[in-house]
Design a protein around this motif. Structure first.
Motif, short mmCIF file in Angstrom:
data_model
loop_
_atom_site.label_atom_id
_atom_site.label_comp_id
_atom_site.label_asym_id
_atom_site.label_seq_id
_atom_site.Cartn_x
_atom_site.Cartn_y
_atom_site.Cartn_z
N MET A 157 58.97 32.29 12.16
CA MET A 157 59.47 32.74 13.47
C MET A 157 59.73 31.52 14.36
O MET A 157 58.84 30.70 14.54
N ARG A 158 60.94 31.42 14.86
CA ARG A 158 61.28 30.30 15.74
C ARG A 158 61.26 30.76 17.19
O ARG A 158 61.96 31.71 17.55
N VAL A 159 60.46 30.10 17.99
CA VAL A 159 60.39 30.45 19.42
C VAL A 159 61.17 29.38 20.19
O VAL A 159 60.78 28.21 20.22
N ILE A 160 62.29 29.79 20.76
CA ILE A 160 63.21 28.83 21.39
C ILE A 160 63.31 29.09 22.89
O ILE A 160 63.66 30.20 23.32
N ALA A 161 62.98 28.07 23.68
CA ALA A 161 63.15 28.18 25.14
C ALA A 161 64.61 27.89 25.48
O ALA A 161 65.20 26.92 25.01
N ILE A 162 65.20 28.77 26.28
CA ILE A 162 66.53 28.52 26.84
C ILE A 162 66.27 28.00 28.25
O ILE A 162 65.87 28.75 29.13
N ALA A 163 66.46 26.69 28.42
CA ALA A 163 66.00 26.06 29.66
C ALA A 163 67.14 25.30 30.34
O ALA A 163 68.16 24.98 29.71
N PHE A 195 59.56 38.70 13.79
CA PHE A 195 60.89 38.35 14.30
C PHE A 195 61.31 37.00 13.69
O PHE A 195 60.46 36.18 13.37
N ASP A 196 62.61 36.83 13.52
CA ASP A 196 63.10 35.53 13.07
C ASP A 196 63.23 34.58 14.27
O ASP A 196 62.96 33.40 14.17
N PHE A 197 63.70 35.15 15.38
CA PHE A 197 63.92 34.33 16.59
C PHE A 197 63.31 35.02 17.81
O PHE A 197 63.52 36.22 18.02
N VAL A 198 62.57 34.24 18.59
CA VAL A 198 62.15 34.70 19.92
C VAL A 198 62.84 33.76 20.91
O VAL A 198 62.65 32.54 20.86
N LEU A 199 63.71 34.32 21.75
CA LEU A 199 64.41 33.50 22.74
C LEU A 199 63.73 33.71 24.10
O LEU A 199 63.61 34.84 24.57
N VAL A 200 63.28 32.61 24.69
CA VAL A 200 62.59 32.70 25.97
C VAL A 200 63.54 32.25 27.07
O VAL A 200 63.90 31.07 27.16
N ALA A 213 57.19 27.94 23.92
CA ALA A 213 58.14 27.78 22.81
C ALA A 213 57.81 26.53 22.00
O ALA A 213 57.05 25.67 22.44
N SER A 214 58.40 26.45 20.81
CA SER A 214 58.24 25.22 20.02
C SER A 214 59.57 24.47 19.90
O SER A 214 59.62 23.37 19.37
N ILE A 237 63.94 19.46 20.57
CA ILE A 237 65.21 19.77 21.25
C ILE A 237 66.23 20.14 20.16
O ILE A 237 66.64 19.29 19.38
N ASP A 238 66.62 21.40 20.13
CA ASP A 238 67.65 21.82 19.16
C ASP A 238 69.01 21.23 19.55
O ASP A 238 69.84 20.96 18.70
N GLY A 239 69.22 21.11 20.85
CA GLY A 239 70.48 20.54 21.30
C GLY A 239 70.82 21.01 22.70
O GLY A 239 70.08 21.78 23.32
N ILE A 240 71.96 20.52 23.15
CA ILE A 240 72.46 20.89 24.48
C ILE A 240 73.63 21.84 24.32
O ILE A 240 74.48 21.66 23.44
N VAL A 241 73.66 22.85 25.16
CA VAL A 241 74.82 23.72 25.23
C VAL A 241 75.46 23.47 26.58
O VAL A 241 74.78 23.51 27.61
#
Ligand SMILES: Nc1ncnc2c1ncn2[C@@H]1O[C@H](COP(=O)(O)OP(=O)(O)O)[C@@H](O)[C@H]1O
Ligand SMILES: [Mg+2]
Length: 260
Positions: free
Chosen positions: A1-7, A109-114, A131-132, A162-166
């Motif tokens: 499960m990947r927990v990703i912060a949308i920051a 869950f596969d993805f948790v988006l925070v 998040a991680s 950091i997965d990256g910048i959008v």
């Protein structure tokens, strides 16, 4: 499960729009997705889905009244989401730090988006530290840089990948920071460039996610780059239907197709 912060460093950069549409898009490629509205004070996600009243919300979770698993709601395309709650009175009394432990109880869950609060106040920090991984969403203009860098440094100090910048609200105007320059300045990859797209506002006006209302819009297509990047699933883009007069969409699409 990947927990990703949308920051993001600043407010209004499109965090909630990204969290919701990315979540749906990941769900459409077969991933199990949970979105948590951790912008405690704003509670945008419920509004975006047309579900303003939620009897149980993240507020109850952080007050230790229920577990997070009791606060799941069904969203479109199979996503689940946890709304933030609207009580201003409760916001003052909440223990934001509980979020991290609450998320540890989430399974399957596969993805948790925070969907985080902007900046680095304690509400934003609670979302980030739960998040991680992190995606930083920013408008590619000079005034966003310092804030974006601060958020990135904070994540790195706390061992959040950091997965990256959008980039969002991209218009390709010459005043914008170019992708390569932004990558150099931020020392991170730009993993998707989301155009300014009137379809996003139209969809928001109808309280519908743009990826469902207008899957062929420039925004939705650009979002698929991010879905593919995160899920590893390549997605065929259907023909973009450019409406007459929406020159901006056409220019963006052409630049996007041939400019790389
Ligand atoms: N690419 C875009 N093009 C046009 N409007 C957008 C775009 N991204 C977001 N918006 C609009 O901008 C506003 C702020 O977006 P939102 O996702 O609520 O930001 P945040 O969660 O970072 O505060 C919303 O009205 C949303 O519909
Ligand atoms: Mg928001």
């Amino acid at each position: 499960m990947r927990v990703i912060a949308i920051a993001s460093g600043k407010g209004g950069t499109g965090k909630s729009t990204l969290a919701l549409n990315l979540g749906i898009s990941l769900s459409q490629v077969g991933k199990k997705v949970l979105i948590i509205d951790a912008d405690f004070a704003m509670a945008n996600l419920g509004v975006m889905l047309g579900i303003e009243r939620a009897p149980i919300s993240l507020h109850n979770v952080l007050m230790d009244e229920v577990t997070i698993n009791d606060a799941f709601y069904d969203g479109p395309s199979g996503i689940k989401y946890v709304p933030a709650g609207l009580s201003i009175e409760r916001i003052k009394r909440m223990n934001y730090d509980r979020l991290r432990d609450a998320i540890k109880l989430v399974k399957d869950f596969d993805f948790v988006l925070v969907d985080c609060a902007p900046g680095l106040e304690k509400d934003a920090v609670a979302g980030i530290l739960s998040a991680s991984e992190m995606i930083i969403i920013m408008v590619p203009e000079p005034s966003s840089l310092a804030d974006g860098l601060k958020v990135k440094s904070f994540a790195e100090i706390n061992n959040i990948k950091i997965d990256g910048i959008v980039t969002n609200f991209v218009t390709r105007d010459k005043s914008e920071i170019k992708k390569q320059d932004l990558e150099t300045l931020m020392n991170a990859k730009v993993v998707a460039e989301l155009p300014y797209d009137i379809e996003v506002r139209r969809a928001a006006g109808e309280q519908k996610p743009v990826i469902l209302k207008s899957p062929d819009s420039a925004f939705s297509h650009a979002l698929l780059d991010l879905t593919a990047f995160l899920s590893g699933v390549q997605i065929a883009k259907t023909q973009v239907k450019v409406k007459k007069g929406l020159l901006q969409n056409l220019i963006y699409t052409l630049t996007h197709l041939f400019g790389k």
